[in-house]
Structure formats: structure tokens, C-alpha cells
Design a protein around this motif. Structure first.
Motif, mmCIF file in Angstrom:
data_model
loop_
_atom_site.group_PDB
_atom_site.id
_atom_site.type_symbol
_atom_site.label_atom_id
_atom_site.label_comp_id
_atom_site.label_asym_id
_atom_site.label_seq_id
_atom_site.Cartn_x
_atom_site.Cartn_y
_atom_site.Cartn_z
ATOM 1 N N THR A 110 50.276 14.339 35.303
ATOM 2 C CA THR A 110 51.353 14.041 36.246
ATOM 3 C C THR A 110 51.664 15.245 37.124
ATOM 4 N N GLU A 111 50.987 16.368 36.841
ATOM 5 C CA GLU A 111 51.171 17.567 37.652
ATOM 6 C C GLU A 111 49.856 18.331 37.715
ATOM 7 N N SER A 112 49.821 19.340 38.566
ATOM 8 C CA SER A 112 48.622 20.152 38.743
ATOM 9 C C SER A 112 48.500 21.181 37.621
ATOM 10 N N LEU A 113 47.343 21.202 36.982
ATOM 11 C CA LEU A 113 47.018 22.177 35.948
ATOM 12 C C LEU A 113 45.646 22.757 36.261
ATOM 13 N N TYR A 114 45.380 23.953 35.769
ATOM 14 C CA TYR A 114 44.040 24.532 35.872
ATOM 15 C C TYR A 114 43.402 24.478 34.496
ATOM 16 N N ILE A 115 42.157 24.011 34.466
ATOM 17 C CA ILE A 115 41.418 23.920 33.208
ATOM 18 C C ILE A 115 40.049 24.554 33.426
ATOM 19 N N SER A 116 39.674 25.468 32.544
ATOM 20 C CA SER A 116 38.355 26.105 32.608
ATOM 21 C C SER A 116 37.433 25.454 31.588
ATOM 22 N N ILE A 146 31.313 29.343 33.693
ATOM 23 C CA ILE A 146 32.680 28.826 33.639
ATOM 24 C C ILE A 146 32.947 28.076 34.931
ATOM 25 N N GLU A 147 33.363 26.833 34.789
ATOM 26 C CA GLU A 147 33.751 26.031 35.949
ATOM 27 C C GLU A 147 35.220 25.668 35.776
ATOM 28 N N GLU A 148 35.997 25.910 36.799
ATOM 29 C CA GLU A 148 37.432 25.634 36.726
ATOM 30 C C GLU A 148 37.768 24.460 37.631
ATOM 31 N N ILE A 149 38.606 23.565 37.118
ATOM 32 C CA ILE A 149 39.096 22.453 37.939
ATOM 33 C C ILE A 149 40.611 22.549 38.030
ATOM 34 N N GLN A 150 41.151 21.988 39.082
ATOM 35 C CA GLN A 150 42.592 21.842 39.223
ATOM 36 C C GLN A 150 42.870 20.344 39.162
ATOM 37 N N THR A 151 43.696 19.944 38.201
ATOM 38 C CA THR A 151 43.982 18.522 38.060
ATOM 39 C C THR A 151 44.860 18.046 39.212
ATOM 40 N N VAL A 152 44.782 16.756 39.457
ATOM 41 C CA VAL A 152 45.568 16.104 40.489
ATOM 42 C C VAL A 152 46.409 15.036 39.804
ATOM 43 N N ASP A 171 46.033 5.459 28.682
ATOM 44 C CA ASP A 171 46.779 4.608 29.606
ATOM 45 C C ASP A 171 48.152 5.175 29.941
ATOM 46 N N GLN A 172 48.506 6.309 29.372
ATOM 47 C CA GLN A 172 49.818 6.910 29.598
ATOM 48 C C GLN A 172 49.717 8.063 30.585
ATOM 49 N N ASN A 173 50.884 8.461 31.114
ATOM 50 C CA ASN A 173 50.966 9.611 32.009
ATOM 51 C C ASN A 173 51.674 10.754 31.300
ATOM 52 N N GLY A 174 51.354 11.983 31.676
ATOM 53 C CA GLY A 174 51.993 13.150 31.072
ATOM 54 C C GLY A 174 51.096 14.368 31.164
ATOM 55 N N THR A 175 51.342 15.335 30.315
ATOM 56 C CA THR A 175 50.503 16.537 30.254
ATOM 57 C C THR A 175 49.311 16.242 29.352
ATOM 58 N N PRO A 176 48.101 16.438 29.856
ATOM 59 C CA PRO A 176 46.916 16.127 29.046
ATOM 60 C C PRO A 176 46.892 16.894 27.727
ATOM 61 N N LYS A 177 46.545 16.169 26.654
ATOM 62 C CA LYS A 177 46.396 16.752 25.324
ATOM 63 C C LYS A 177 44.978 16.560 24.794
ATOM 64 N N TYR A 178 44.269 15.569 25.336
ATOM 65 C CA TYR A 178 42.946 15.211 24.844
ATOM 66 C C TYR A 178 41.964 15.103 26.008
ATOM 67 N N TYR A 179 40.694 15.237 25.668
ATOM 68 C CA TYR A 179 39.654 14.996 26.669
ATOM 69 C C TYR A 179 38.441 14.372 26.000
#
Length: 190
Positions: free
Chosen positions: A115-121, A48-54, A93-101
């Protein structure tokens, strides 16, 4: 200790019990090479690798995970986009809370752009050991692979062991083992 037993078994198989003939350093160096090969070929160690979004950053690099099995955000849900999801690619091309990857190589692309910090594993298979084997450091592969590890190291000195090593890896290809615990509050199905 498991590492010392593996070291001894390799010496016994090669008939080189004397450290003058074969040093521990050399054996453990070969163990690390073979352990990496086993991890890559059998996918036997989950990680498991966790990232913190910027805010404003869309692309992230995964250092130790290969072949993703699950993506677990700390809030909401992320859906993987495939080639046929062209209509949703406009959200890159939009900003917001990620829904897709999108996962490509070792890169993760999020949409919309955070647009904010989130943690994703990210749960996947580990590519190589975190620490080098020694008398004090155990191998990261599950113990069921110890004999294959021994044969793999022996094959570096005696080609007669190569066929045994390859056969064992073929026999174990379907075995996977969770070496890492999933953090509390996270559920994943695989």
C-alpha cells in the motif's frame, strides 16, 4: 589490462597472432558468449537488484538475478512461502505491508499487496554480463576463470579445447565470488 591479456592468450593458443587471421571484434564476441556460459553454469557472479514497490502492485520482474539467495527489505522482514504454507496464501488478496513473497521464474509476488513504496533488494546470481568485453572493458567473471574463458573461446575454433574447457568448469563449480558490494546497512547470510 586483463581483456588484452586474454585476447593475446587466445591468439597464442590458436597460433593466430595476426589480426588479419582473427579480428579483435570476433575474439571479444566469442569471449562474451563464453563469459555468459561461465556465469550461467558456475554461478560465479553475485548480483543485487533493487526494486521499489508501487502501491497496489503485487508482481515484480527481476531482470538480472537468477536463483535468489537473499531478500532484503528496507524495513521489516519478508519470508518466502513454500507449497506447504497454504494458510498464508490468503494474504495475497489483502493490502498492507508485504510480509511474504513467492519467487517463480524471474517474477516476485508480494503478500499482502503493498500500500506504500518500499525498497527491496534481491541477492542472487547474475545471468549475463552488463557490458561487452573489449580492450577497454574487463570481463565480469572473477579472474580465476580467465583460463577457462580462453579455452572456451578456443573451443569455438578448435574442438580439442572443448574437453579442457568442460573440465575447468567442472573443477570450478563450487567456487563463488562476490563481484558486487552489499549496500551499507544491509546484512545477509549465505
Amino acid at each position: 589490462m586483463r581483456s588484452s591479456d586474454i585476447n593475446y592468450n587466445i591468439r597464442r593458443r590458436l597460433n593466430k597472432l595476426s589480426k588479419d587471421e582473427l579480428s579483435d571484434y570476433e575474439i571479444f564476441d566469442k569471449c562474451n558468449q563464453v563469459q555468459r556460459d561461465i556465469m550461467l553454469r558456475t554461478r560465479c557472479v553475485n548480483y543485487i537488484e533493487e526494486i521499489q514497490t508501487v502501491s497496489g502492485q503485487q508482481t515484480y520482474t527481476l531482470e538480472n538475478v537468477s536463483l535468489l539467495k537473499a531478500v532484503i527489505p528496507n524495513e521489516g522482514q519478508l519470508v518466502m512461502l513454500g507449497i506447504n504454507d497454504i494458510s498464508k496464501y490468503a494474504e495475497f488478496d489483502q493490502n498492507g505491508t508485504p510480509k511474504y513473497y513467492v519467487y517463480n521464474g524471474n517474477k516476485i509476488y508480494l503478500a499482502p499487496i503493498p500500500t506504500e513504496s518500499l525498497y527491496i533488494s534481491f541477492v542472487g546470481f547474475k545471468l549475463s554480463p552488463s557490458e561487452q568485453m573489449s580492450h577497454d572493458t574487463e570481463p565480469e567473471i572473477p579472474s580465476i576463470y580467465d583460463e577457462a574463458l580462453e579455452y572456451g573461446v578456443c573451443s569455438k575454433y578448435d574442438p580439442n579445447y572443448l574437453q579442457l574447457y568442460e573440465k575447468m568448469l567442472d573443477d570450478y563449480k563450487t567456487i563463488t565470488s562476490v563481484k558486487t558490494t552489499i549496500p551499507k546497512g544491509v546484512s545477509a547470510s549465505w
